[in-house]
Design a protein around this motif. Structure first.
Motif, PDB file in Angstrom:
ATOM      1  N   LEU A  26      24.435 -47.783 -56.933  1.00  0.00           N
ATOM      2  CA  LEU A  26      24.818 -48.584 -58.090  1.00  0.00           C
ATOM      3  C   LEU A  26      25.792 -47.821 -58.977  1.00  0.00           C
ATOM      4  O   LEU A  26      25.767 -46.589 -59.020  1.00  0.00           O
ATOM      5  CB  LEU A  26      23.578 -48.937 -58.921  1.00  0.00           C
ATOM      6  CG  LEU A  26      22.549 -49.847 -58.279  1.00  0.00           C
ATOM      7  CD1 LEU A  26      21.297 -49.924 -59.158  1.00  0.00           C
ATOM      8  CD2 LEU A  26      23.121 -51.237 -58.051  1.00  0.00           C
ATOM      9  N   ARG A  47      13.776 -47.964 -65.671  1.00  0.00           N
ATOM     10  CA  ARG A  47      12.723 -48.964 -65.409  1.00  0.00           C
ATOM     11  C   ARG A  47      11.700 -48.426 -64.412  1.00  0.00           C
ATOM     12  O   ARG A  47      10.496 -48.625 -64.574  1.00  0.00           O
ATOM     13  CB  ARG A  47      13.336 -50.259 -64.888  1.00  0.00           C
ATOM     14  CG  ARG A  47      14.093 -51.033 -65.957  1.00  0.00           C
ATOM     15  CD  ARG A  47      14.643 -52.324 -65.446  1.00  0.00           C
ATOM     16  NE  ARG A  47      13.532 -53.210 -65.108  1.00  0.00           N
ATOM     17  CZ  ARG A  47      13.663 -54.263 -64.315  1.00  0.00           C
ATOM     18  NH1 ARG A  47      14.826 -54.572 -63.780  1.00  0.00           N
ATOM     19  NH2 ARG A  47      12.626 -55.021 -64.058  1.00  0.00           N
ATOM     20  N   LEU A  48      12.174 -47.744 -63.394  1.00  0.00           N
ATOM     21  CA  LEU A  48      11.253 -47.183 -62.406  1.00  0.00           C
ATOM     22  C   LEU A  48      10.370 -46.101 -63.019  1.00  0.00           C
ATOM     23  O   LEU A  48       9.172 -46.042 -62.752  1.00  0.00           O
ATOM     24  CB  LEU A  48      12.021 -46.618 -61.211  1.00  0.00           C
ATOM     25  CG  LEU A  48      12.575 -47.658 -60.249  1.00  0.00           C
ATOM     26  CD1 LEU A  48      13.493 -46.994 -59.233  1.00  0.00           C
ATOM     27  CD2 LEU A  48      11.451 -48.396 -59.548  1.00  0.00           C
ATOM     28  N   PRO A  95      24.194 -49.451 -64.475  1.00  0.00           N
ATOM     29  CA  PRO A  95      23.053 -50.117 -63.832  1.00  0.00           C
ATOM     30  C   PRO A  95      22.100 -49.133 -63.141  1.00  0.00           C
ATOM     31  O   PRO A  95      20.895 -49.336 -63.120  1.00  0.00           O
ATOM     32  CB  PRO A  95      23.707 -51.051 -62.808  1.00  0.00           C
ATOM     33  CG  PRO A  95      25.056 -51.335 -63.377  1.00  0.00           C
ATOM     34  CD  PRO A  95      25.466 -50.053 -64.057  1.00  0.00           C
ATOM     35  N   ARG A  96      22.646 -48.037 -62.601  1.00  0.00           N
ATOM     36  CA  ARG A  96      21.793 -47.026 -61.955  1.00  0.00           C
ATOM     37  C   ARG A  96      20.861 -46.391 -62.977  1.00  0.00           C
ATOM     38  O   ARG A  96      19.654 -46.256 -62.740  1.00  0.00           O
ATOM     39  CB  ARG A  96      22.648 -45.961 -61.271  1.00  0.00           C
ATOM     40  CG  ARG A  96      21.805 -44.881 -60.595  1.00  0.00           C
ATOM     41  CD  ARG A  96      22.624 -43.832 -59.878  1.00  0.00           C
ATOM     42  NE  ARG A  96      23.509 -43.144 -60.783  1.00  0.00           N
ATOM     43  CZ  ARG A  96      24.822 -43.027 -60.613  1.00  0.00           C
ATOM     44  NH1 ARG A  96      25.416 -43.556 -59.574  1.00  0.00           N
ATOM     45  NH2 ARG A  96      25.554 -42.379 -61.498  1.00  0.00           N
ATOM     46  N   GLU A  97      21.399 -46.006 -64.127  1.00  0.00           N
ATOM     47  CA  GLU A  97      20.567 -45.396 -65.167  1.00  0.00           C
ATOM     48  C   GLU A  97      19.502 -46.366 -65.663  1.00  0.00           C
ATOM     49  O   GLU A  97      18.368 -45.969 -65.910  1.00  0.00           O
ATOM     50  CB  GLU A  97      21.447 -44.910 -66.318  1.00  0.00           C
ATOM     51  CG  GLU A  97      22.284 -43.696 -65.944  1.00  0.00           C
ATOM     52  CD  GLU A  97      23.262 -43.284 -67.024  1.00  0.00           C
ATOM     53  OE1 GLU A  97      23.277 -43.910 -68.104  1.00  0.00           O
ATOM     54  OE2 GLU A  97      24.010 -42.323 -66.780  1.00  0.00           O
ATOM     55  N   GLN A  98      19.846 -47.640 -65.796  1.00  0.00           N
ATOM     56  CA  GLN A  98      18.874 -48.655 -66.217  1.00  0.00           C
ATOM     57  C   GLN A  98      17.762 -48.800 -65.179  1.00  0.00           C
ATOM     58  O   GLN A  98      16.589 -48.888 -65.534  1.00  0.00           O
ATOM     59  CB  GLN A  98      19.561 -49.998 -66.448  1.00  0.00           C
ATOM     60  CG  GLN A  98      20.468 -50.010 -67.650  1.00  0.00           C
ATOM     61  CD  GLN A  98      21.273 -51.300 -67.743  1.00  0.00           C
ATOM     62  OE1 GLN A  98      21.311 -52.093 -66.819  1.00  0.00           O
ATOM     63  NE2 GLN A  98      21.931 -51.490 -68.883  1.00  0.00           N
ATOM     64  N   ALA A  99      18.133 -48.839 -63.912  1.00  0.00           N
ATOM     65  CA  ALA A  99      17.135 -48.988 -62.849  1.00  0.00           C
ATOM     66  C   ALA A  99      16.215 -47.768 -62.799  1.00  0.00           C
ATOM     67  O   ALA A  99      14.998 -47.907 -62.644  1.00  0.00           O
ATOM     68  CB  ALA A  99      17.829 -49.191 -61.500  1.00  0.00           C
ATOM     69  N   ILE A 100      16.779 -46.591 -62.928  1.00  0.00           N
ATOM     70  CA  ILE A 100      15.966 -45.368 -62.912  1.00  0.00           C
ATOM     71  C   ILE A 100      15.006 -45.356 -64.089  1.00  0.00           C
ATOM     72  O   ILE A 100      13.825 -45.018 -63.941  1.00  0.00           O
ATOM     73  CB  ILE A 100      16.866 -44.112 -62.888  1.00  0.00           C
ATOM     74  CG1 ILE A 100      17.573 -44.011 -61.531  1.00  0.00           C
ATOM     75  CG2 ILE A 100      16.063 -42.854 -63.178  1.00  0.00           C
ATOM     76  CD1 ILE A 100      18.647 -42.951 -61.464  1.00  0.00           C
ATOM     77  N   ILE A 119      19.380 -47.552 -55.265  1.00  0.00           N
ATOM     78  CA  ILE A 119      19.663 -47.216 -56.643  1.00  0.00           C
ATOM     79  C   ILE A 119      20.882 -46.304 -56.730  1.00  0.00           C
ATOM     80  O   ILE A 119      21.719 -46.474 -57.587  1.00  0.00           O
ATOM     81  CB  ILE A 119      18.449 -46.524 -57.304  1.00  0.00           C
ATOM     82  CG1 ILE A 119      17.352 -47.547 -57.539  1.00  0.00           C
ATOM     83  CG2 ILE A 119      18.829 -45.864 -58.605  1.00  0.00           C
ATOM     84  CD1 ILE A 119      16.086 -46.953 -58.075  1.00  0.00           C
ATOM     85  N   TYR A 120      20.986 -45.345 -55.838  1.00  0.00           N
ATOM     86  CA  TYR A 120      22.046 -44.346 -55.951  1.00  0.00           C
ATOM     87  C   TYR A 120      23.423 -44.903 -55.611  1.00  0.00           C
ATOM     88  O   TYR A 120      24.423 -44.262 -55.876  1.00  0.00           O
ATOM     89  CB  TYR A 120      21.710 -43.120 -55.110  1.00  0.00           C
ATOM     90  CG  TYR A 120      20.422 -42.499 -55.595  1.00  0.00           C
ATOM     91  CD1 TYR A 120      20.384 -41.821 -56.800  1.00  0.00           C
ATOM     92  CD2 TYR A 120      19.242 -42.657 -54.892  1.00  0.00           C
ATOM     93  CE1 TYR A 120      19.203 -41.287 -57.288  1.00  0.00           C
ATOM     94  CE2 TYR A 120      18.056 -42.121 -55.366  1.00  0.00           C
ATOM     95  CZ  TYR A 120      18.042 -41.439 -56.560  1.00  0.00           C
ATOM     96  OH  TYR A 120      16.881 -40.920 -57.042  1.00  0.00           O
TER      97      TYR A 120
END
Length: 60
Positions: free
Chosen positions: A4, A15-16, A8-13, A1-2
């Motif tokens: 990205l 979602r997690l 996209p990183r903020e979106q993945a974080i 994630i880090y």
């Protein structure tokens, strides 16, 4: 994630975080150590053979 890019990183974080809140993810913890034992925490991570995260207690 880090690795990205920011968006996209903020979106993945996000979602997690939602998955954690919804109980869809399980984050097992193997060991919690006081901050003074940071070197020991690194040793445990490097050694492997654990069944969860090694966490540092920064408040205790």
């Amino acid at each position: 994630i880090y690795l990205l890019p920011t968006g996209p990183r903020e979106q993945a974080i996000t979602r997690l975080h939602h998955a954690l809140e919804d109980g869809a993810l399980r984050c097992p913890v193997d060991t919690v150590l006081p901050l003074a034992e940071t070197a020991r925490a690194h040793q445990l991570v490097e050694a492997g053979h654990r069944n969860g995260a090694v966490l540092l207690d920064c408040q205790g």
